[in-house]
Structure formats: structure tokens, C-alpha cells
Design a protein around this motif. Structure first.
Motif, short mmCIF file in Angstrom:
data_model
loop_
_atom_site.label_atom_id
_atom_site.label_comp_id
_atom_site.label_asym_id
_atom_site.label_seq_id
_atom_site.Cartn_x
_atom_site.Cartn_y
_atom_site.Cartn_z
N ASP A 185 40.19 36.84 32.43
CA ASP A 185 39.81 35.43 32.35
C ASP A 185 40.65 34.60 33.34
N LEU A 230 37.89 38.71 39.53
CA LEU A 230 37.00 38.66 38.36
C LEU A 230 35.92 39.74 38.41
N CYS A 231 36.25 40.88 39.00
CA CYS A 231 35.30 41.99 39.08
C CYS A 231 35.25 42.77 37.77
N ASP A 232 36.12 42.44 36.84
CA ASP A 232 36.13 43.10 35.53
C ASP A 232 35.91 42.03 34.46
N ASP A 233 35.04 42.29 33.52
CA ASP A 233 34.67 41.30 32.51
C ASP A 233 35.80 40.91 31.57
N GLY A 270 35.71 39.10 28.07
CA GLY A 270 34.64 40.02 27.74
C GLY A 270 35.17 41.44 27.65
N TYR A 271 34.23 42.36 27.55
CA TYR A 271 34.60 43.77 27.49
C TYR A 271 34.77 44.27 28.91
N GLY A 272 35.83 45.01 29.15
CA GLY A 272 36.09 45.55 30.47
C GLY A 272 37.17 46.60 30.40
#
Length: 191
Positions: free
Chosen positions: A44, A38-41, A3-5
Motif C-alpha cells: 500500500d 505497486l506491482c504486488d497487490d 490486498g492479497y499478494g
């Protein structure tokens, strides 16, 4: 697809893993490291797994026989050097997650309950509660069935302070009860 991060490459993921490992209060399993990382989108699972394995290979982290990850001195030094490369918002989110994780880990180490089968078929349930200063209570109880032992363990883990308080209140109560559950009579001499 990520995702966006704010984390954009494997090097930043490694910085984040080291940041986490340097702040967690005890070695943790793979799942806990994953959850915290996984605290940032943009991160993966597969990139995380590769980075974690690389950090073990390069001796920034250790992996125990029990499957627990811990930071090494080398990892701690590199974490201190690289942590400023992590975006501030990621560090803030990570710090909140770490505070919650460390609270759960501390609680788990302070409340212990286990059962052991005795040779005669009964069970000994061992319960202990400690705080930052040391042991608060240790109690061994005999149970006649495994189900009872497991139930006592579960209930103790849910509310050990309540049990401790009730035991202390009972032991400090002004009017001790006699064997039949009533108050002692004046004739019995138990005053």
C-alpha cells in the motif's frame, strides 16, 4: 487495507524498491517509483512511502533537489544480496514494468523540444533527436507566437522520426523547387 499478494512486510518492500532502483536507467521521481513498486497487490501507499524514506535515511537511495531517487553503491550491493528473497512472480512482473519504464525514459532523453522567447518577442524552438550513437538531428526554428512554438514542440515529440525522414527526403529529392514553389525552368540555369 492491503490486498492479497506475495510481499508481506516492510523489509520485502525495501528489497523490491532496491531491486527497482538498481534496474531503472536513470533517477526517477516519487510517482514513478510508486508505480513500479505497486506491482504486488499487498503493497500500500503508506508502507511504500515509509520504506522509501527509510532507504534514503539509511543511504541506500539518494533524493536529489529535483525530487529524483537514485540507488547508491550501498543500495546496489544490498539489492544484489537480497533480490533472491523476492518471489519470482513479483520479479517477473517488475521486470516487465521496468522494461516499459526504461523504454519511456530512453525515449524522453532522445527526443527533446523546448522554446525560448527572443528579445524581439518571437520564439526560438529547439528540436533534437538522438539515438544510442549520438545526435541524429538538431534544429532551431523561429516562431512568431508562443502558441505556434508550443504546437511545434508537441508535434515534434509525437513523431520526430517522421519529421526527420521528411526533411531528409526533401533535401535529397532530385528536383529542387524554386522560390515560387514550381520546378526550375531550363532558362533559369538551376539544373
Amino acid at each position: 487495507m492491503p490486498g492479497y499478494g506475495f510481499i508481506h512486510d516492510k523489509l520485502e518492500i525495501k528489497f523490491l524498491i532496491l531491486y527497482i532502483a538498481a534496474r531503472v536507467i536513470e533517477p526517477v521521481p516519487f510517482d514513478t517509483m510508486l508505480e513500479l513498486t505497486l506491482c504486488d497487490d499487498a503493497i500500500d501507499y503508506f508502507d511504500f512511502s515509509d520504506c522509501l524514506a527509510d532507504l534514503v535515511k539509511t543511504e541506500h537511495l539518494t533524493l536529489s533537489d529535483e525530487g529524483l531517487y537514485a540507488i547508491t553503491d550501498k543500495g546496489r550491493r544490498n539489492s544484489e544480496i537480497c533480490e533472491s528473497n523476492l518471489p519470482y512472480s513479483v520479479r517477473q512482473r517488475c521486470d516487465r514494468n521496468l522494461a516499459d519504464c526504461n523504454r519511456r525514459l530512453r525515449r524522453k532523453s532522445q527526443v527533446k523540444a523546448s522554446s525560448v522567447r527572443r528579445p524581439n518577442g518571437t520564439w526560438t524552438v529547439s528540436l533534437s533527436l538522438s539515438d544510442d550513437m549520438g545526435s541524429v538531428m538538431e534544429l532551431d526554428l523561429m516562431m512568431v507566437q508562443e502558441e505556434m512554438a508550443r504546437s511545434v514542440e508537441k508535434r515534434f515529440r509525437q513523431s520526430p522520426e517522421r519529421l526527420y525522414s521528411q526533411i531528409v527526403n526533401l533535401l535529397l529529392s532530385d528536383a529542387p523547387e524554386n522560390a515560387d514553389g514550381g520546378k526550375p525552368s531550363p532558362e533559369s540555369g538551376d539544373q
